[in-house]
Design an enzyme around this catalytic site. Structure first.
Site, PDB file in Angstrom:
ATOM      1  N   ASP A   1      -9.902  76.671 111.508  1.00 34.54           N
ATOM      2  CA  ASP A   1     -11.097  77.222 110.854  1.00 34.54           C
ATOM      3  C   ASP A   1     -10.717  78.526 110.167  1.00 34.54           C
ATOM      4  O   ASP A   1     -10.261  79.466 110.826  1.00 34.54           O
ATOM      5  CB  ASP A   1     -12.170  77.454 111.939  1.00 34.54           C
ATOM      6  CG  ASP A   1     -13.559  77.611 111.361  1.00 34.54           C
ATOM      7  OD1 ASP A   1     -13.678  78.094 110.226  1.00 34.54           O
ATOM      8  OD2 ASP A   1     -14.530  77.268 112.073  1.00 34.54           O
TER       9      ASP A   1
ATOM     10  N   ASP B   1     -16.200  79.766 104.230  1.00 36.86           N
ATOM     11  CA  ASP B   1     -15.846  79.432 105.622  1.00 36.86           C
ATOM     12  C   ASP B   1     -15.593  77.924 105.646  1.00 36.86           C
ATOM     13  O   ASP B   1     -16.459  77.149 105.199  1.00 36.86           O
ATOM     14  CB  ASP B   1     -17.051  79.846 106.480  1.00 36.86           C
ATOM     15  CG  ASP B   1     -16.935  79.514 107.950  1.00 36.86           C
ATOM     16  OD1 ASP B   1     -15.906  78.989 108.389  1.00 36.86           O
ATOM     17  OD2 ASP B   1     -17.927  79.797 108.672  1.00 36.86           O
TER      18      ASP B   1
ATOM     19  N   HIS C   1     -24.513  77.772 109.329  1.00 31.51           N
ATOM     20  CA  HIS C   1     -25.154  79.083 109.184  1.00 31.51           C
ATOM     21  C   HIS C   1     -25.138  79.527 107.741  1.00 31.51           C
ATOM     22  O   HIS C   1     -24.218  79.196 106.983  1.00 31.51           O
ATOM     23  CB  HIS C   1     -24.400  80.105 110.048  1.00 31.51           C
ATOM     24  CG  HIS C   1     -22.912  80.054 109.853  1.00 31.51           C
ATOM     25  ND1 HIS C   1     -22.256  80.880 108.992  1.00 31.51           N
ATOM     26  CD2 HIS C   1     -21.956  79.219 110.361  1.00 31.51           C
ATOM     27  CE1 HIS C   1     -20.969  80.584 108.993  1.00 31.51           C
ATOM     28  NE2 HIS C   1     -20.753  79.566 109.811  1.00 31.51           N
TER      29      HIS C   1
ATOM     30  N   HIS D   1     -22.793  85.394 109.496  1.00 32.34           N
ATOM     31  CA  HIS D   1     -23.912  84.611 110.010  1.00 32.34           C
ATOM     32  C   HIS D   1     -25.211  85.294 109.600  1.00 32.34           C
ATOM     33  O   HIS D   1     -25.643  86.239 110.254  1.00 32.34           O
ATOM     34  CB  HIS D   1     -23.840  84.472 111.538  1.00 32.34           C
ATOM     35  CG  HIS D   1     -22.737  83.571 111.991  1.00 32.34           C
ATOM     36  ND1 HIS D   1     -22.956  82.435 112.721  1.00 32.34           N
ATOM     37  CD2 HIS D   1     -21.408  83.611 111.798  1.00 32.34           C
ATOM     38  CE1 HIS D   1     -21.802  81.828 112.953  1.00 32.34           C
ATOM     39  NE2 HIS D   1     -20.842  82.532 112.409  1.00 32.34           N
TER      40      HIS D   1
ATOM     41  N   GLU E   1     -21.318  72.708 109.489  1.00 36.33           N
ATOM     42  CA  GLU E   1     -20.189  72.363 110.358  1.00 36.33           C
ATOM     43  C   GLU E   1     -20.579  71.413 111.486  1.00 36.33           C
ATOM     44  O   GLU E   1     -20.856  71.835 112.590  1.00 36.33           O
ATOM     45  CB  GLU E   1     -19.505  73.613 110.903  1.00 36.33           C
ATOM     46  CG  GLU E   1     -20.380  74.714 111.431  1.00 36.33           C
ATOM     47  CD  GLU E   1     -19.548  75.980 111.748  1.00 36.33           C
ATOM     48  OE1 GLU E   1     -18.479  75.864 112.355  1.00 36.33           O
ATOM     49  OE2 GLU E   1     -19.997  77.074 111.376  1.00 36.33           O
TER      50      GLU E   1
ATOM     51  N   GLU F   1     -15.902  71.469 108.279  1.00 33.38           N
ATOM     52  CA  GLU F   1     -16.811  72.485 107.726  1.00 33.38           C
ATOM     53  C   GLU F   1     -16.512  72.780 106.269  1.00 33.38           C
ATOM     54  O   GLU F   1     -15.358  72.896 105.866  1.00 33.38           O
ATOM     55  CB  GLU F   1     -16.675  73.795 108.530  1.00 33.38           C
ATOM     56  CG  GLU F   1     -17.556  74.932 108.023  1.00 33.38           C
ATOM     57  CD  GLU F   1     -17.478  76.195 108.875  1.00 33.38           C
ATOM     58  OE1 GLU F   1     -16.426  76.413 109.519  1.00 33.38           O
ATOM     59  OE2 GLU F   1     -18.460  76.954 108.890  1.00 33.38           O
TER      60      GLU F   1
HETATM   61 MN    MN Z   1     -15.776  78.198 110.305  1.00 34.23          MN
HETATM   62 MN    MN Z   2     -18.858  78.620 110.206  1.00 40.08          MN
END
Ligand code: MN
Ligand code: MN
Length: 299
Positions: free
Chosen positions: A85, A96, A157, A165, A191, A285
């Protein structure tokens, strides 16, 4: 969203995606997590972006939140189910993205496919008109159609400038999210997580990932060394998560002060997130920009 913000999101997205793809080439039995994370982070900064958070490498029953500590000896091995990630930001605009790779075995191909497909399906239907419970239902139905469970207490998010976030949550199940809808130009990281376990995570030991929490409390730190370290950390990382290993390199000899800050609650140490029944976990994600008529994947 104005043109300049849009361009910066696109740039962060491209750099995060390149770093993720590069990272996948490093996932081999015997490779040290510390080296993998360091190499990916170097790639991001070399490409001109900032680190939105430490590279996370979560193995097997660990769903999320692990970044190697300084000189962490932990290595990958054959059969590991690796969630990689990564996050980059350009002038605070964050992308992200995550992927799951199983090392040299094929026991979890279908579970990996389930989280991939869930993400694809929800991206296909997400617009500013879709209630978030419907997004969650799409993810849940897709994952259960392959015989697995979504992880109900992990969520996608919203992201905002210098904020990983924001207030918005994108559920992975249909009984959350309600009738809430997104706005044109909202940027969200989606995600889906799939598992053969309980379908929820519990908090474990520390992840080596921190965030500055309470700068008001910091005013009352008595010990000068600890106070100075907090000021350095706060100036350096601001509102974004950071790694123990970054502090170790930037502020050597401050490991004790760092522990104190954590105990005082001035910086928060994120816990590792483990599958509650020890199930294997897969994740995929992307970060997307949501529009009236669909959404654009930037990673
Ligand atoms: Mn992530
Ligand atoms: Mn994330």
């Amino acid at each position: 969203m104005d043109d300049s913000a849009y361009e910066k999101y696109k740039r962060a997205g491209k750099i995060a995606a390149d770093a993720r793809n590069y990272g996948v080439t490093l996932l081999k039995p015997g490779a040290r997590l510390f080296d993998i994370a360091t190499m990916i982070e170097k790639k991001i900064t070399k490409n001109g972006a900032g680190l939105a958070f430490p590279v996370n490498i979560a193995l097997n029953t660990l769903a999320a939140h692990y970044s190697p500590w300084y000189e962490d000896p932990l290595s990958l091995k054959k059969g590991d189910v690796v969630k990689l990630d990564v996050g980059a930001h350009f002038d605070g605009y964050i992308a992200d993205t995550a992927v799951t790779v199983e090392l040299e075995t094929h026991l979890y191909d279908v579970m990996i496919h389930a989280s991939d497909e869930a993400l694809k399906k929800v991206i296909d239907v997400l617009t500013t008109h879709l209630p978030l419970s419907e997004a969650g239902k799409t993810i849940q139905n897709t994952i259960t159609s392959f015989g697995y469970k979504p992880i109900e207490n992990l969520m996608g998010h919203g992201v905002d400038r210098y904020e990983l976030h924001s207030g918005i949550s994108i559920p992975n199940v249909g009984n959350l999210g309600g009738k809430t809808t997104l706005h044109d130009g909202d940027v969200v990281a989606i995600e889906p997580f799939a598992t053969n376990g309980a379908g929820h995570v519990i908090a474990g030991q520390g992840s080596n990932i921190y965030i500055c929490k309470d700068s008001i409390k910091a005013k009352f730190i008595r010990d000068n060394k600890t106070k100075v370290l907090f000021e350095k950390i706060h100036t350096h990382f601001g509102t974004l998560p950071f790694a123990q290993r970054w502090c170790h390199e930037l502020f050597p000899n401050d490991d004790v002060a760092m522990k104190k800050l954590s105990v005082l609650g001035v910086i928060q140490h994120y816990p590792q997130l483990l599958e509650a029944k020890g199930g294997i976990v897969t994740q995929k994600e992307h970060t997307v920009i949501v529009r009236e008529d669909g959404c654009e994947v930037i990673t």
